[in-house]
Every structure is written in structure tokens, then in C-alpha cells.
Motif scaffolding. Sequence first.
Motif, mmCIF file in Angstrom:
data_model
loop_
_atom_site.group_PDB
_atom_site.id
_atom_site.type_symbol
_atom_site.label_atom_id
_atom_site.label_comp_id
_atom_site.label_asym_id
_atom_site.label_seq_id
_atom_site.Cartn_x
_atom_site.Cartn_y
_atom_site.Cartn_z
ATOM 1 N N HIS A 135 2.238 2.311 -3.186
ATOM 2 C CA HIS A 135 0.982 3.102 -3.822
ATOM 3 C C HIS A 135 0.957 4.183 -3.692
ATOM 4 O O HIS A 135 1.009 5.188 -4.631
ATOM 5 C CB HIS A 135 0.063 2.334 -4.280
ATOM 6 N N GLN A 136 0.543 4.624 -2.191
ATOM 7 C CA GLN A 136 -0.227 6.215 -1.818
ATOM 8 C C GLN A 136 1.558 7.306 -1.828
ATOM 9 O O GLN A 136 1.340 8.139 -1.880
ATOM 10 C CB GLN A 136 -0.211 5.434 -0.463
ATOM 11 N N HIS A 137 2.670 6.176 -1.320
ATOM 12 C CA HIS A 137 3.761 7.574 -1.180
ATOM 13 C C HIS A 137 5.509 6.567 -1.748
ATOM 14 O O HIS A 137 5.730 6.509 -0.946
ATOM 15 C CB HIS A 137 3.951 7.683 0.379
ATOM 16 N N PRO A 138 5.661 6.532 -3.156
ATOM 17 C CA PRO A 138 6.254 6.014 -2.872
ATOM 18 C C PRO A 138 7.917 6.424 -3.276
ATOM 19 O O PRO A 138 8.788 5.833 -2.946
ATOM 20 C CB PRO A 138 6.142 5.770 -4.853
ATOM 21 N N ASP A 139 7.768 7.314 -2.881
ATOM 22 C CA ASP A 139 9.541 8.821 -2.390
ATOM 23 C C ASP A 139 9.291 9.568 -1.194
ATOM 24 O O ASP A 139 10.178 9.962 -1.453
ATOM 25 C CB ASP A 139 9.412 9.105 -3.410
ATOM 26 N N LEU A 140 8.259 8.996 -0.150
ATOM 27 C CA LEU A 140 8.513 9.975 1.307
ATOM 28 C C LEU A 140 9.263 9.599 1.678
ATOM 29 O O LEU A 140 8.908 8.175 2.297
ATOM 30 C CB LEU A 140 6.611 9.923 1.765
ATOM 31 N N PRO A 141 10.336 10.951 2.316
ATOM 32 C CA PRO A 141 10.699 9.764 3.117
ATOM 33 C C PRO A 141 10.992 9.899 4.510
ATOM 34 O O PRO A 141 10.380 11.090 5.204
ATOM 35 C CB PRO A 141 11.916 11.307 3.284
ATOM 36 N N VAL A 142 10.977 8.886 5.201
ATOM 37 C CA VAL A 142 10.723 8.666 6.472
ATOM 38 C C VAL A 142 11.424 7.526 7.169
ATOM 39 O O VAL A 142 12.702 7.333 6.643
ATOM 40 C CB VAL A 142 10.266 7.272 6.627
ATOM 41 N N THR A 143 12.246 8.680 8.015
ATOM 42 C CA THR A 143 13.068 7.774 9.284
ATOM 43 C C THR A 143 12.284 7.199 10.255
ATOM 44 O O THR A 143 11.599 6.964 10.711
ATOM 45 C CB THR A 143 13.527 9.272 9.910
ATOM 46 N N PHE A 144 13.429 5.394 10.544
ATOM 47 C CA PHE A 144 12.817 4.630 12.117
ATOM 48 C C PHE A 144 13.864 5.003 12.276
ATOM 49 O O PHE A 144 15.375 4.854 12.246
ATOM 50 C CB PHE A 144 12.559 3.670 10.841
ATOM 51 N N SER A 145 14.019 4.700 14.320
ATOM 52 C CA SER A 145 14.946 5.145 14.733
ATOM 53 C C SER A 145 14.463 3.860 15.996
ATOM 54 O O SER A 145 13.733 3.593 16.320
ATOM 55 C CB SER A 145 14.921 6.299 14.978
ATOM 56 N N LEU A 146 15.675 3.406 16.414
ATOM 57 C CA LEU A 146 15.751 2.475 17.216
ATOM 58 C C LEU A 146 15.181 2.907 18.602
ATOM 59 O O LEU A 146 16.167 4.147 18.831
ATOM 60 C CB LEU A 146 16.696 1.821 17.301
ATOM 61 N N MET A 147 14.731 2.293 19.557
ATOM 62 C CA MET A 147 13.956 3.212 20.339
ATOM 63 C C MET A 147 13.824 2.152 21.765
ATOM 64 O O MET A 147 13.378 1.334 22.008
ATOM 65 C CB MET A 147 12.283 3.781 21.344
ATOM 66 N N ASN A 148 15.654 2.543 22.653
ATOM 67 C CA ASN A 148 15.361 1.888 23.779
ATOM 68 C C ASN A 148 14.495 2.013 25.034
ATOM 69 O O ASN A 148 15.198 2.587 25.897
ATOM 70 C CB ASN A 148 16.606 1.037 24.278
ATOM 71 N N ARG A 149 13.195 1.899 25.727
ATOM 72 C CA ARG A 149 12.653 1.876 26.589
ATOM 73 C C ARG A 149 13.119 1.378 27.862
ATOM 74 O O ARG A 149 12.707 1.944 29.018
ATOM 75 C CB ARG A 149 10.844 1.554 26.141
ATOM 76 N N SER A 150 13.856 0.301 27.808
ATOM 77 C CA SER A 150 15.006 0.044 29.043
ATOM 78 C C SER A 150 15.688 -0.182 29.215
ATOM 79 O O SER A 150 16.771 -0.286 28.996
ATOM 80 C CB SER A 150 14.784 -1.724 28.753
ATOM 81 N N ARG A 151 15.870 1.449 30.033
ATOM 82 C CA ARG A 151 17.101 2.702 30.208
ATOM 83 C C ARG A 151 18.006 1.917 30.585
ATOM 84 O O ARG A 151 18.709 2.237 30.013
ATOM 85 C CB ARG A 151 17.028 3.776 30.156
ATOM 86 N N ALA A 152 17.545 1.496 31.319
ATOM 87 C CA ALA A 152 18.773 1.116 32.490
ATOM 88 C C ALA A 152 19.423 -0.459 31.558
ATOM 89 O O ALA A 152 20.737 -0.259 32.282
ATOM 90 C CB ALA A 152 18.050 0.160 34.266
ATOM 91 N N VAL A 153 19.548 -0.854 30.495
ATOM 92 C CA VAL A 153 20.347 -1.851 30.157
ATOM 93 C C VAL A 153 21.050 -1.015 29.504
ATOM 94 O O VAL A 153 20.000 -0.284 28.098
ATOM 95 C CB VAL A 153 19.579 -2.837 29.097
ATOM 96 N N ARG A 154 22.344 -1.286 29.438
ATOM 97 C CA ARG A 154 23.312 -0.034 28.475
ATOM 98 C C ARG A 154 23.197 -1.116 27.417
ATOM 99 O O ARG A 154 24.832 -1.569 27.274
ATOM 100 C CB ARG A 154 24.490 0.761 29.217
ATOM 101 N N MET B 244 0.851 -1.617 0.006
ATOM 102 C CA MET B 244 -0.163 0.151 0.033
ATOM 103 C C MET B 244 0.925 1.313 0.494
ATOM 104 O O MET B 244 0.855 1.849 -0.481
ATOM 105 C CB MET B 244 -0.644 0.021 1.221
ATOM 106 N N ILE B 245 1.789 1.392 0.852
ATOM 107 C CA ILE B 245 2.752 2.667 0.855
ATOM 108 C C ILE B 245 3.502 2.411 -0.707
ATOM 109 O O ILE B 245 3.863 4.296 -1.020
ATOM 110 C CB ILE B 245 3.555 2.748 1.850
#
Lengths: 434, 434
Positions: free
Chosen positions: B40-59, B37-38
Motif C-alpha cells: 500500500h505504502q510503497h508499491p514500486d519503491l526500489p529497495v536492495t537487500f544484501s547478505l552480511m556475514n558478521r562471522s567474518r572468520a567463516v569463509r 502494508m508495503i
Amino acid sequence: MAVTDIATRTYDHSWRLDPIVRSLLDTDFYKLLMLQMIRHQHPDLPVTFSLMNRSRAVRLADCIDEAELRAQLDHARSLRFTKKELIWLAGNSFYGQARMFAPDFLAWLAEFRLPDYDLRRVDGQYELHFHGPWTHSSMWEIPALSIINELRARAATRDRGRFALDVLYARAKAKLWEKVERLRQLPDLRLTDFGTRRRHGFLWQRWCVEACKEGLGERFIGTSNVLLAMDADLEAIGTNAHELPMVEAALAEDDAALAGAPYRVLRQWQAHYGGNLLIALPDAFGTTAFLEHAPDWVADWTGFRPDSLPPIAAGEQIIAWWQARGRDPRTKLLIFSDGMDVDSIEACYRHFAGRVRLSFGWGTNLTNDFRGCDPEGGHALDPISLVCKVTEVDGRPAVKLSDNPEKATGDPEAIARYLRVFGARGHQRAAVEV
Amino acid sequence: MAVTDIATRTYDHSWRLDPIVRSLLDTDFYKLLMLQMIRHQHPDLPVTFSLMNRSRAVRLADCIDEAELRAQLDHARSLRFTKKELIWLAGNSFYGQARMFAPDFLAWLAEFRLPDYDLRRVDGQYELHFHGPWTHSSMWEIPALSIINELRARAATRDRGRFALDVLYARAKAKLWEKVERLRQLPDLRLTDFGTRRRHGFLWQRWCVEACKEGLGERFIGTSNVLLAMDADLEAIGTNAHELPMVEAALAEDDAALAGAPYRVLRQWQAHYGGNLLIALPDAFGTTAFLEHAPDWVADWTGFRPDSLPPIAAGEQIIAWWQARGRDPRTKLLIFSDGMDVDSIEACYRHFAGRVRLSFGWGTNLTNDFRGCDPEGGHALDPISLVCKVTEVDGRPAVKLSDNPEKATGDPEAIARYLRVFGARGHQRAAVEV
């Protein structure tokens, strides 16, 4: 410390059956191509396939336990084509062509199962017949042969020590790898695994195919084994077999119809397939007779697979025939598959270099060459010449003459009639080893 | 005598890399549906995915070696969809529908590869961003998460003794099997593996999926992991994710457009898919607001996947909403997938019995529950709450509110704006464990 996974070990030592054939795709590709055509031409024709052990000195019923054999055959009968397998057959390209198998054929395959078998011990051998519609009995040929060959290998390796087994496979691997090293000296080699029916075992065939893939690269163009082709993303290779002219000949009402049988099946074939699938087997009733009486359009086919004359002689005969018909052999293809090994492959490759396109189907000597590998000596693991052939078509006898009288099958009276119709010119007797 | 296969052992000890992700199908099925679907709808849209560690205590950067991480990410970038995989995607039925993926999409997939990544160590954590067209950055989410989770598990098990490892996996297997035994008491259970992203490791996920298949039979309806679905002939399960409303919302030019974003993506979705794929995620910007402002046609969808409220409360809220809109909840489907485990599955199953159709997506607690299994104690193998989310869309910030402020993502200013537009009614703060 050596650690053993206890669950795995317990399972390994207590399972009911180690199935030899685990998938209906564990068969030769040409069976599927032929099946699609047979289903159109002869959907209900009763045809019997029968096991024939040409190595009479090996008493199969003495080395293979009957209960084990029945358990393996019964297991094969429980198999169905799986969803994933049918999807792959439908979606994969074969010989560069998409949708090789029609949807109605695939729907029919989805319901397919192997028919019953008829097994008896007679004088140290197994009599094993498969009766049923041709579409069904034909599909037993490859699993029946691979089951018997692997059961024989298992019997021969039973109760061996771990070291003896370790050395056995080490030698066999080293032996195959030496062959690979020789073959990769041939830059334009086109080689295919044709060894399913004669293999030492499924896992060994897989090892051999993977070794060829890694060692020969582009020279290894695929395997006749459909399951291995799917699993290893290799080309599935194969065209047609002697059963086509044998059945057509058995159905012939008179000698004229018999003489025309080998060409009628080619007509049927080219109505279904094209391109590199137009490979004729010339030797069902003798190559010389076949070529002499062939209509001109047969020379338009892509090539031949000589299967019972010495390969260089057969190739020369066919090349001369193409030239006499005004065709350029350099555009044509010869596939050699009769008991080939590295020596004969090299010899053919060098002999025909630049004169014709070549390809080799490597069978027994690829997937079952343990000669000289057994630390206990002896010949229990040597390959034998075991085939499974059409013997009866709707109550009539089936015959194969071939170019080598040692490979002829059928009852003597019927063979005599075929010899009268086709003649015996060009036939050469030679020992059949594998 | 214990025998070791020397070639295997030498290879095991000397290979360059043990890849964690070995196939582009080793991802969640919904990624492929969304991708189609993407594109079709947005073939060239720049999108950033980012890692998020919600368990901050784990380094993470202290326990995972950067070179190893780069090697795994680089390996994933070398992957292509194989011929066999594309044939299966083209030929398999998904949700009972043949040809779910259009030929032009499959041709595009054949050329697909993962884009580059942007990795930095910052204060004991990894900053990991994936920039590129949405069609490409989105495909990093699942492999990135499963790589990091498995590298963490490998680091935690490195240099352990063989006995310690043996007991670790024995306990984990026993623990999972107890869950399976409890779950099979629920006769109408519909359960799916949703654990790819959070798994302990690929081989462990495969074991868990096979255990569910054997132990739960028909109650186990499939897996979100496309590769495992193909290999085990299971259904591939999944619909859509928060990234759809998040991107649509980020693109909104004003507050009114923002408020309508959650429904616009549903419109787009139903132009592509139907039936049991019409499952809405209600909580991207709060379930209460979503239901309150939903157009009536949203109640015609097959169901909802509540993902951040306590499941029973969320289910009751949705059932009441269906009833208020005159729909019969017994024809509707609720899919629970937020940190479910046996207790909460049993509770939901009993609570909603006979009132609504139910299905459960079992993730972290299926494929990564080693709590209490480690013979060395400690928490090195406990699961962490790691996600990979859309953070930027064509230069604009992306936001997820969810029903639980602990699961919200986005910069504070943007979150404040979204809270102004959608409100915070019904939001409930709760600790996020997995």
C-alpha cells in the motif's frame, strides 16, 4: 551397513493403534454435498445404515478381530474436522464454484462427530448398524467400509515375510502402472479415483492416486477422497448417491408418492447445486422406469451416472432418451462408475467417442486390485463386494432395486411393493464381483 | 534382515536437487504482514537487500559451492504460493482476527515470484544482493538466509560416516530436550519459534518445533514459520522488522524528517493492524533516543520487542518509560528475541515476574544449536551471525544503528549522520554471537 532409526523402530513396534481413518475428510466428497442438503431437508430424520457383505463366502468375522475392529471404529469416533480442514472446505473452489459450503454448515461440521455403532458377530459375519439422525449415520458409510477392507488386508498380510510383502507390492504397483500405460493412450480420457471405500489401505490409495496424477496428467481429473484432494491439490469429485432416492422413497405415504420420489430428490438437489453437479443416478429403482416417467426438466440436467446396467447398454438407453426429448447428447455427460476397469473403460471410450461427453469413476479396480499379486497365491487379498446402505428410515424399510436384482437391497416384502410400483422392465441379472 | 526400498534408495541417490526451500510459506509470518502494508505504502519503491556475514572468520565461499547455491536460489525462484496455501492464508485467523489478508493482496500473492539475485564471490565470501521493488526484494531475506545456513550445514556433514551423523543428531536432540525440560518448569512461559532464518535445516527446524509442541504444551504458543504453522496447526507469530524504519529513514529528505521516521512507520502500521500486533521495535536507531522523543500515543501500543540491548536492562528502561507516561506495565507486553537461550529466558522470566507480560522469540539457539554435538569436534556446525538487510533505498544508503554498535549496518558516512541525529546515548557494545 544398514542403519535403523531406533526411536522410529521402537515406536513402530509398540504403538497402541495404527489408525486406518485419521481424518473426517478421509471420505467421499459427495457425502459432504449430500450432507449439506440433508441438513436442510431432514435435520432430525432417524436413518439406519447397515453393512452388507455381498461376498458371503468371505467370513469377515473369522478373519477380522473384533477388538481391532472396535478400536478402529472408536478411533474414527474420536475425530473432529480440524481447523485447517475447515478452512480448506470454506476457501477452496469445488466444481469451479467458490463457497460451495455455507458458513452455518461449516460451523455445524466443526462440532460434528460420528455417532455410536452397533456391532455383533453373527454366523461368521459382522452385523454392523449405524443408527442416528441421517446427517450422522450417513457419514459412517465410507469410514466403516474402508476400515473393514483395510483390516481384512492387514489380517491377510499379517506374519508374512518381508520378501513376500515386497514382491506383493511390487506386483501390485507394476499391475497398476500397466493399466496407467494403457489408459494414457486415450487422449480425451477423463478419469477420477472413486476407490476410497474399497481400498486395500489408505497408503495404497494414496500411492495409486499419485501414480495416476503422474502417469495420466490431465486425463486424471481428481479424486472422490476429500483428504487426498486437499493434500495433493487435486479436484474433489462427486455428486450424489442412492441414499437420497432411497430415503425419499421410504418416506412416501402411498404408491403415487413412491413413484414420484426419484424426481422429488432431483428437485431438492437442483435447489442446492447446479452445473456439473446436476448428475442423476437413474437406477435406484430401475433405469427404464426412471426414464419413462421422468418429467421433461430432468433432460435439462447435465448428465447421468448409470451404476448397475452394463455400461454401453445403459449409455445407449440414455442417449436415445435424450434424443427422444430433443436434447443433443454431445452436450451431455455420462459418468460410468460401476466396477469399471481398463477393458470396460477402453470399450466405453471407443464406443461413445464423439457422441457424448464421458467421464469414468474408477473404484475397486484402481485401489484394490491385488488379484494375481500374492506370492502365496490364494484369494485373501481379492476385493470383496462390501457395501453400507440405508436399511431403515424412521422405522420404515428402505429399498434399492437397481437394474441388477443381485444389487437389490431391502426386505423381500418391501422389494415386492417397489417392483409393483416401478416394474422390472430393463432389469438384468449379473454377478456382482466388486 | 534389513530391507531397503530400492526405488526410494535409487531416487535418493540420483535426484537432481534436494530443495531447501520448497514453499513460499517457508518464511517468517511478519514478512507477509509487512508486505501487505508495503504494497500500500510503497508499491514500486526500489529497495536492495544484501547478505552480511558478521562471522567474518567463516569463509562462506570456501565451504559452500557456488553452483549448489545458485541451484537452490533458482529453485526458490521457481516457487509459487499454491492454491492450498492461499486458501489457508485467506481462511485462517491470525492473532484472533479473521481475514487478516485482504482479497486483493492474496490475488497479488498468487502471482508473486521471487526476483532475480546478484551473486559474486569476493575474497572467500559471497556478495549476494537482491534488487527490485521492496515488495519483492524483501521476500528474499528469509529463504536466502535459510538456504545459506543449510548449505553450510550440508557441507559440514558431507562425507561423514553414518555413525557420526547418528550421534550428531542424537546429541542435538538430547541437548534440545534438556532445554525443553528446563523451560517447562516455568508455568507461565510464552515461547515462540523464531528460528527459520538461522536453522540448521528445514527438517531439523520441524523436529524442534514438534518437540516444543509436545514438550512445552501451552507454553509453546507458535512459530514464526508460516509453513510449519499451517502444517502443525500452530499459531503463526510475528509483527514487524527493522526494514520498516530503515526504509522510512532512508527516504527522509532532511534531519527533521529522519528524526520522525521511527514514529511515522508506527502510524502506518497502526492504520493496518491492531491489538497484539502493535509491537514496536525500539532499537533501529537506539532505544534511548526512540523513547525520549516518542509521541505519547506510542505508549498506548501493546508492547515492545527490544532486540539489541541486554534484555533485562532493555526491559527495565521500557517499564520505567511506561510508568513515566502513566501506563501500567502489567497490561503491556515485552517480547525478547535477541539471541535468547534457556539461561537468559529463565533470568528474564524470574526478573520480570508479575511486573509485565512476557513472551520470548527463540531463534538460533532453538533451531541451530549443535555446539558440542559433533563427534568430530570442531566448529563447522556452530551457528554464525548471518543477516540480510536493507542496504539501499531508491539510490540512498540504508542504516541501522541498533543499541549495539556491533550490529550497526550502513556506510560509515551515513552512520555518522544518523548518530548525529539520534545520538548514541544508551548504546552498549557487545559481541554478537548468533
